[in-house]
Design an enzyme around this catalytic site. Structure first.
Site, mmCIF file in Angstrom:
data_model
loop_
_atom_site.group_PDB
_atom_site.id
_atom_site.type_symbol
_atom_site.label_atom_id
_atom_site.label_comp_id
_atom_site.label_asym_id
_atom_site.label_seq_id
_atom_site.Cartn_x
_atom_site.Cartn_y
_atom_site.Cartn_z
ATOM 1 N N ARG A 56 45.151 -19.240 -31.458
ATOM 2 C CA ARG A 56 44.891 -20.679 -31.216
ATOM 3 C C ARG A 56 44.212 -21.313 -32.417
ATOM 4 N NH1 ARG A 56 41.400 -20.610 -26.082
ATOM 5 N NH2 ARG A 56 41.275 -22.851 -26.363
ATOM 6 N N LYS A 82 35.625 -30.973 -27.075
ATOM 7 C CA LYS A 82 36.373 -32.192 -26.713
ATOM 8 C C LYS A 82 36.260 -32.479 -25.213
ATOM 9 C CE LYS A 82 40.339 -30.556 -28.278
ATOM 10 N NZ LYS A 82 39.934 -29.207 -28.731
ATOM 11 N N ARG A 113 39.360 -18.931 -18.729
ATOM 12 C CA ARG A 113 40.702 -19.467 -18.968
ATOM 13 C C ARG A 113 41.568 -18.377 -19.590
ATOM 14 N NH1 ARG A 113 40.734 -25.259 -22.020
ATOM 15 N NH2 ARG A 113 42.062 -24.177 -23.513
ATOM 16 N N ARG A 148 33.225 -19.077 -22.584
ATOM 17 C CA ARG A 148 33.419 -20.282 -21.775
ATOM 18 C C ARG A 148 33.901 -19.965 -20.354
ATOM 19 N NH1 ARG A 148 37.513 -24.749 -23.595
ATOM 20 N NH2 ARG A 148 38.832 -22.941 -23.889
ATOM 21 N N ARG A 176 48.885 -32.964 -31.830
ATOM 22 C CA ARG A 176 48.509 -31.677 -32.431
ATOM 23 C C ARG A 176 49.389 -31.323 -33.606
ATOM 24 N NH1 ARG A 176 45.895 -29.456 -27.573
ATOM 25 N NH2 ARG A 176 44.921 -27.523 -28.230
#
Ligand code: AP5
Ligand code: MG
Length: 222
Positions: free
Chosen positions: A174, A22, A163, A136, A97
């Site tokens: 998650r 995204k 992160r 990431r 969400r």
């Protein structure tokens, strides 16, 4: 891709699991349409970095891979969409969400006299999401995301970091909360005929082409 974006308002919603791309594709849409990218995760991380009361409250929730309350998130998006930079349109990423957040966003869009042109769903299998999130890297300054192995932010030259919620203990929760609470949100928009589903696997450039085509209305919604 056309050289010039179309005239007029463009209101887009990017939807997909954690790690589906995204943020990556929002950067392309933002540059093309010249409208703000409103990412609730980025907004929360900015609050955490600034050490605000909300940031202090949100930090352990994000670190555990859970969701911040609907009340807080709805309040945040209500304030943000009323800012003047949203007048020409916006790209929302990370909201709604939950089903109550989707209902609140419907009300807000009605109040603002706006409607989504397209909901772009980036579909990526869970195994690939897990692989992407574990590797990431992000720029601590602008929060742009980069694939594993990248040393520094292409814009700021800042050394990249992992992160906090990409650590192994937060990644599974998650994905699980996404499957439980966020998957039903897609049905909400499918019912309105707004969803363009894009296979999120492939090169970033290939996916960008499809995302821009969907945003420009060339790909029929399902
Ligand atoms: P948020 O920041 O929204 O995180 P997320 O939804 O988990 O999504 P990510 O940002 O992790 O992934 P992405 O889809 O943007 O993928 P990216 O482009 O980086 O939210 C964080 C937290 O905030 C939530 O967990 C929650 O606690 C809280 N929160 C936020 N909004 C909330 C709300 N509304 N209600 C309640 N709580 C809320 O790409 C991922 C990686 O893949 C990158 O390394 C990228 O380079 C790579 N990549 C991208 N595309 C490709 C490709 N095609 N091929 C290979 N690699 C690729
Ligand atoms: Mg993101």
């Amino acid at each position: 891709m056309a050289a010039q974006p179309p005239e007029g308002l463009v209101n887009l919603l990017l939807y997909g699991a954690p790690g589906s791309g995204k943020g990556t594709q929002a950067n392309v849409l933002r540059a093309y349409f010249r409208i703000p990218h409103i990412a609730t995760g980025d907004m929360l991380r900015a609050e955490i970095a600034a050490g605000t009361e909300l940031g202090l409250q949100a930090q352990p929730i994000l670190a555990a891979g859970k969701y911040v309350s609907d009340e807080i998130m709805i309040g945040m998006i209500r304030n943000r969409l009323r800012q003047p930079d949203c007048d020409p349109g916006f790209i929302i990423d990370g909201f709604p969400r939950t089903v109550p957040q989707a209902a609140a966003l419907d009300d807000l869009m009605r109040e603002l006299g706006r409607a989504f042109d397209r909901v772009i769903y980036l579909k990526v299998p869970v195994e690939e999401l897990l692989q992407r999130l574990s590797g990431r890297l992000v720029c601590p300054r602008c929060q742009r995301t980069y694939p594993p192995g990248t040393a520094a932010c292409a814009i700021h030259g800042t050394p990249l970091v992992q992160r906090e919620d990409d650590k192994p203990e937060a990644v599974r929760p998650r994905i699980e909360i996404y499957l439980e609470k966020t998957v039903p949100v897609l049905d909400h928009y499918r019912g309105e005929g707004l969803v363009s589903e894009i296979d999120g696997r492939g090169t970033i450039e290939e996916i960008s082409r499809q995302v821009l085509a969907a945003a420009n209305g060339k790909v029929k919604a399902q």
